[in-house]
Design a protein around this motif. Structure first.
Motif, PDB file in Angstrom:
ATOM      1  N   PRO A   1      33.013  33.750  23.838  1.00 14.86           N
ATOM      2  CA  PRO A   1      33.343  34.078  25.270  1.00 14.86           C
ATOM      3  C   PRO A   1      34.516  34.672  25.642  1.00 14.86           C
ATOM      4  O   PRO A   1      34.711  35.605  26.437  1.00 14.86           O
ATOM      5  N   VAL A   2      35.691  34.395  24.769  1.00 11.14           N
ATOM      6  CA  VAL A   2      36.928  35.163  24.749  1.00 11.14           C
ATOM      7  C   VAL A   2      36.769  36.657  24.650  1.00 11.14           C
ATOM      8  O   VAL A   2      37.479  37.375  25.266  1.00 11.14           O
ATOM      9  N   LYS A   3      36.208  37.009  23.448  1.00 10.35           N
ATOM     10  CA  LYS A   3      35.893  38.318  23.244  1.00 10.35           C
ATOM     11  C   LYS A   3      35.208  39.031  24.300  1.00 10.35           C
ATOM     12  O   LYS A   3      35.320  40.052  24.674  1.00 10.35           O
ATOM     13  N   LEU A   4      34.153  38.365  24.693  1.00 12.70           N
ATOM     14  CA  LEU A   4      33.024  38.918  25.772  1.00 12.70           C
ATOM     15  C   LEU A   4      34.102  39.030  27.287  1.00 12.70           C
ATOM     16  O   LEU A   4      33.701  40.296  27.729  1.00 12.70           O
ATOM     17  N   ALA A   5      34.668  38.196  27.365  1.00 13.50           N
ATOM     18  CA  ALA A   5      35.537  38.545  28.712  1.00 13.50           C
ATOM     19  C   ALA A   5      36.369  39.661  28.406  1.00 13.50           C
ATOM     20  O   ALA A   5      36.884  40.310  29.512  1.00 13.50           O
ATOM     21  N   ARG A   6      37.370  39.729  27.339  1.00  9.65           N
ATOM     22  CA  ARG A   6      38.302  40.992  26.989  1.00  9.65           C
ATOM     23  C   ARG A   6      37.350  42.230  27.029  1.00  9.65           C
ATOM     24  O   ARG A   6      37.839  43.228  27.808  1.00  9.65           O
ATOM     25  N   ALA A   7      36.178  42.240  26.499  1.00 10.35           N
ATOM     26  CA  ALA A   7      35.245  43.554  26.553  1.00 10.35           C
ATOM     27  C   ALA A   7      34.972  44.030  28.060  1.00 10.35           C
ATOM     28  O   ALA A   7      34.921  45.193  28.333  1.00 10.35           O
ATOM     29  N   ASN A   8      34.471  42.790  28.856  1.00  5.49           N
ATOM     30  CA  ASN A   8      34.104  43.065  30.336  1.00  5.49           C
ATOM     31  C   ASN A   8      35.430  43.618  31.078  1.00  5.49           C
ATOM     32  O   ASN A   8      35.440  44.406  32.062  1.00  5.49           O
ATOM     33  N   GLU A   9      36.662  43.033  30.519  1.00  8.30           N
ATOM     34  CA  GLU A   9      37.861  43.452  31.398  1.00  8.30           C
ATOM     35  C   GLU A   9      37.922  45.108  31.057  1.00  8.30           C
ATOM     36  O   GLU A   9      38.204  45.894  31.925  1.00  8.30           O
ATOM     37  N   LEU A  10      37.806  45.413  29.667  1.00 12.15           N
ATOM     38  CA  LEU A  10      38.135  46.810  29.439  1.00 12.15           C
ATOM     39  C   LEU A  10      36.983  47.607  30.008  1.00 12.15           C
ATOM     40  O   LEU A  10      37.236  48.741  30.424  1.00 12.15           O
ATOM     41  N   LYS A  11      35.666  47.229  30.023  1.00  7.19           N
ATOM     42  CA  LYS A  11      34.663  47.900  30.798  1.00  7.19           C
ATOM     43  C   LYS A  11      35.028  48.139  32.327  1.00  7.19           C
ATOM     44  O   LYS A  11      34.932  49.417  32.736  1.00  7.19           O
ATOM     45  N   GLY A  12      35.578  47.195  32.840  1.00  6.21           N
ATOM     46  CA  GLY A  12      35.819  47.120  34.448  1.00  6.21           C
ATOM     47  C   GLY A  12      36.997  48.498  34.439  1.00  6.21           C
ATOM     48  O   GLY A  12      37.094  49.349  35.478  1.00  6.21           O
ATOM     49  N   GLU A  13      38.046  48.403  33.585  1.00  6.49           N
ATOM     50  CA  GLU A  13      39.117  49.259  33.662  1.00  6.49           C
ATOM     51  C   GLU A  13      38.488  50.457  33.582  1.00  6.49           C
ATOM     52  O   GLU A  13      38.844  51.591  34.109  1.00  6.49           O
ATOM     53  N   PHE A  14      37.589  50.889  32.339  1.00  3.01           N
ATOM     54  CA  PHE A  14      37.126  52.023  31.969  1.00  3.01           C
ATOM     55  C   PHE A  14      36.310  52.726  33.186  1.00  3.01           C
ATOM     56  O   PHE A  14      36.558  53.706  33.373  1.00  3.01           O
ATOM     57  N   LEU A  15      35.530  51.729  33.884  1.00  2.68           N
ATOM     58  CA  LEU A  15      34.612  52.282  34.842  1.00  2.68           C
ATOM     59  C   LEU A  15      35.335  52.810  36.214  1.00  2.68           C
ATOM     60  O   LEU A  15      34.915  53.447  37.011  1.00  2.68           O
TER      61      LEU A  15
END
Length: 272
Positions: free
Chosen positions: A68-82
């Motif tokens: 879950p920690v990795k997933l949250a970080r990936a989603n955070e990066l996705k939001g920043e990228f989009l």
């Protein structure tokens, strides 16, 4: 019918008969004098059933395996990228439209050989890397023979000549287990063909493993350890396509197209 064996209970062999034939060389014997029964011989070895394709795929990592920690970080990066506006690449859409026609059953039959060689050396929309092996083979064979072999490979990949699944056709072309492959026209180019023909289905990441392959991206961004092709007996075609499906499931919605999604993966790989 008497059998020349002694009964362990009464010591006679005059009344020993065959009671039942079992598997392999194993037999059940019976002494009619005292009623004693025993086994002789070896049973047949049971064959362990081979796992089905579905059984194997069930062992492949899934989105639910992500921490879950990795997933949250990936989603955070996705939001920043989009939140960034991607710069349009004007020549990709017409280039891919051209090669969607080229790789159709009708188009492939009459394609100009130079178009096939140009495709192998082009980085428009997806960069296949150094194609010196392919170019050397093409030049040695000549344009006519080289283009004929590429046509065979592409046609087999996309439409097949047997009941083999796409994963297995892809493996056959990469590992040269049939006569339809073209030297140097391997994983990256075959994957690029799939990306162009099925633009909503395949990410423009053309290698399973490498500097920035699907395996390395899954490990860096989501902490998933995908199978090492050198250490498992899963075919390379299955690893390529199943890892593509896994990354698509993890990426989710929000990207303009698969190239946009691939750009995110390359951008986020070293930030996770």
């Amino acid at each position: 019918m008497a059998i020349n064996l002694d009964c362990s209970t009464c010591g006679t062999d005059n009344d020993v008969v065959l009671a039942e034939k079992l598997s392999g060389t194993q037999r059940k014997l019976k002494c009619e004098h005292c009623g004693n029964e025993w086994l002789r011989g070896e049973p047949a070895q049971q064959k362990i059933p081979l796992p089905s394709l579905q059984d194997i795929k069930q062992r492949f990592p899934k989105p639910g395996n992500v921490d879950p920690v990795k997933l949250a970080r990936a989603n955070e990066l996705k939001g920043e990228f989009l939140r960034q506006e991607p710069e349009p690449v004007p020549n990709v859409a017409p280039y891919w439209a051209k090669y969607q026609q080229v790789f159709s059953a009708k188009g492939l039959a009459g394609v100009n050989p130079q178009d096939l060689k140009d495709f192998a050396n082009s980085s428009v929309g997806a960069n296949p890397g150094n194609m010196s092996v392919f170019n050397d083979a093409w030049n040695e064979m000549g344009a006519d023979a080289g283009s004929q072999q590429v046509r065979k490979a592409v046609d087999y990949l996309l439409r097949g000549t047997s009941s083999l699944a796409l994963e297995d056709r892809l493996t056959a072309l990469i590992t040269d287990t049939n006569s339809l492959g073209m030297k140097g026209f391997k994983e990256s180019l075959l994957t690029k063909v799939l990306c162009i023909v099925y633009p909503d289905r395949y990410l423009t990441i053309l290698k399973y493993t490498g500097t920035a392959g699907k395996r390395e991206i899954a490990r860096s961004l989501w902490g998933l350890e995908l199978p090492d092709p050198e250490k498992v007996d899963w075919t390379i075609g299955r690893l390529i396509l199943w890892s593509n499906d896994l990354l698509l499931a993890l990426l989710g919605e929000g990207f303009q197209h698969q190239q946009h999604a691939a750009e995110f993966l390359w951008w986020a790989k070293d930030k996770a």
